[in-house]
Enzyme design. Structure first.
Site, mmCIF file in Angstrom:
data_model
loop_
_atom_site.group_PDB
_atom_site.id
_atom_site.type_symbol
_atom_site.label_atom_id
_atom_site.label_comp_id
_atom_site.label_asym_id
_atom_site.label_seq_id
_atom_site.Cartn_x
_atom_site.Cartn_y
_atom_site.Cartn_z
ATOM 1 N N CYS A 1 71.192 13.920 39.553
ATOM 2 C CA CYS A 1 71.026 15.297 39.107
ATOM 3 C C CYS A 1 70.120 15.394 37.880
ATOM 4 C CB CYS A 1 72.379 15.936 38.823
ATOM 5 S SG CYS A 1 73.411 15.033 37.654
ATOM 6 N N HIS B 1 80.338 21.554 32.070
ATOM 7 C CA HIS B 1 79.421 22.495 32.703
ATOM 8 C C HIS B 1 77.961 22.221 32.362
ATOM 9 C CE1 HIS B 1 82.674 24.679 34.391
ATOM 10 N NE2 HIS B 1 83.143 25.101 33.239
#
Length: 342
Positions: free
Chosen positions: A142, A218
């Site tokens: 990612c 997050h």
């Protein structure tokens, strides 16, 4: 219509399935998993929009007891598709590859697998053409995916020869219980694998980096210092390039984007499933000139950022589009990337 299957219906697998379902030139044949996890139970409660297949070792009685229908075995799914998206736990994908090879089916593996599992370490923008017709691709992680988007954006426009990165890494995904840093930051040895991976994808750029684990969930934040091959990239030049990229959302602090949690909250307010964002966020306020270097900061929504590049991988592997420009444009169209500019 290209037929696609997904192995592993976890954090990434759920999002891969949704991503394929949005592509109008692809058909999601089904998903495969081992146990009736909460994700699978939620799928049942939503009416089983995706057909489920069971991998070897699955206890059918547990699915029956939970009232979860299934279509057949993992081998049945493999026999119905042109390509598998493998988001199994690290190491399992390499074993699954033997099944794909035996069936003559192509596959794309996620960042948790070793690079050796694939023929090409793949990114939709930076080396799409290397994936054309290739049987086995592996996506970057990612962080590396989002990092390369931004570096490739500048490289295409102005030419980059050197980058230095600092990754402020979330320690776990929301809902994970297996990691628990509290009131502490943890250093990794330099250089980070993301810097090394960038050089694998973009060998003409010298990269190094530092990674710091943080007790948040997050999203990651990455700072990048980039140096142009010739001349100097000014803030205005960098901003001009970033604003043209449909997978980079340029934001400001004054708009309310104070940090990683701001993006997650905004995605939920938009009604995005699971609070996902496919694009990386880039703070206009963070773009600064330092001598001959340009510096900026990006936000990485770790659970969903690799989905567009995986769709690009399908397009490259099956030669659906001949180059990065047309392949990424199709993916962007179906995922709605760039729509916020209108």
């Amino acid at each position: 219509m290209v037929k696609v299957g997904v192995a592993g219906y976890g954090v990434i697998g759920q999002r891969l399935a949704d991503g394929v379902a949005l592509q109008k030139d692809m058909e999601l044949v089904g998903i495969a998993d081992l146990a009736p996890t909460l994700s699978i139970k939620a799928l049942r409660e939503k009416g089983m929009p995706y057909d489920l297949y069971l991998v070897e070792g699955a206890d059918k009685s547990k699915f029956d007891a939970a009232g979860i229908p299934y279509k057949g075995s993992f081998q049945d799914l493999i026999g119905k598709v042109d390509i598998m998206l493998d988001s199994s736990p690290g190491g399992v994908g390499a074993k699954n590859k033997e099944l794909y090879a035996k069936a003559g089916v192509k596959a794309i593996f996620q960042g948790g697998e070793k690079n050796s599992v694939a023929d090409v370490f793949f990114h939709g923008y930076a080396n799409y053409e290397k994936g054309l017709g290739v049987n086995y691709l592996k996506l970057t992680s990612c962080n590396t995916t989002g990092l390369i988007r931004s570096v490739d954006c500048l490289d295409r426009k102005y030419g980059i020869d050197r980058v230095a990165i600092t990754i402020i890494r979330r320690v776990a995904d929301p809902g994970d219980y297996h990691r628990g840093l509290t009131n502490a930051l943890q250093m990794d040895k330099a250089p980070s694998h993301q810097a090394l991976d960038l050089m694998t994808i973009m060998p003409h750029i010298e990269a190094t980096g530092i990674l710091v684990h943080t007790p948040v969930t997050h999203g990651h934040i990455i700072t990048v210092v980039a140096h142009a091959k010739k001349g100097k990239i000014t803030k205005d030049m960098a901003l001009e390039a970033f604003k043209t990229h449909n997978r980079i959302r340029v934001v400001t602090i004054d708009e309310g984007f104070l940090g990683n949690a701001s993006f997650f909250r905004y995605a939920r307010d938009l009604g995005n499933p699971r609070g996902d964002m496919y694009e990386i966020g880039l703070w206009e306020d963070s773009i600064v000139e330092s001598g001959d270097n340009i510096m900026y900061a990006i936000n990485i929504p770790q659970e969903s950022v690799t989905i567009p590049e995986t769709m690009d991988g399908i397009r490259a592997s099956l030669k659906m589009q001949p180059d990065s420009a047309t392949g990424t444009a199709e993916t962007n169209k179906y995922l709605g990337l760039g729509k916020w500019k209108k």
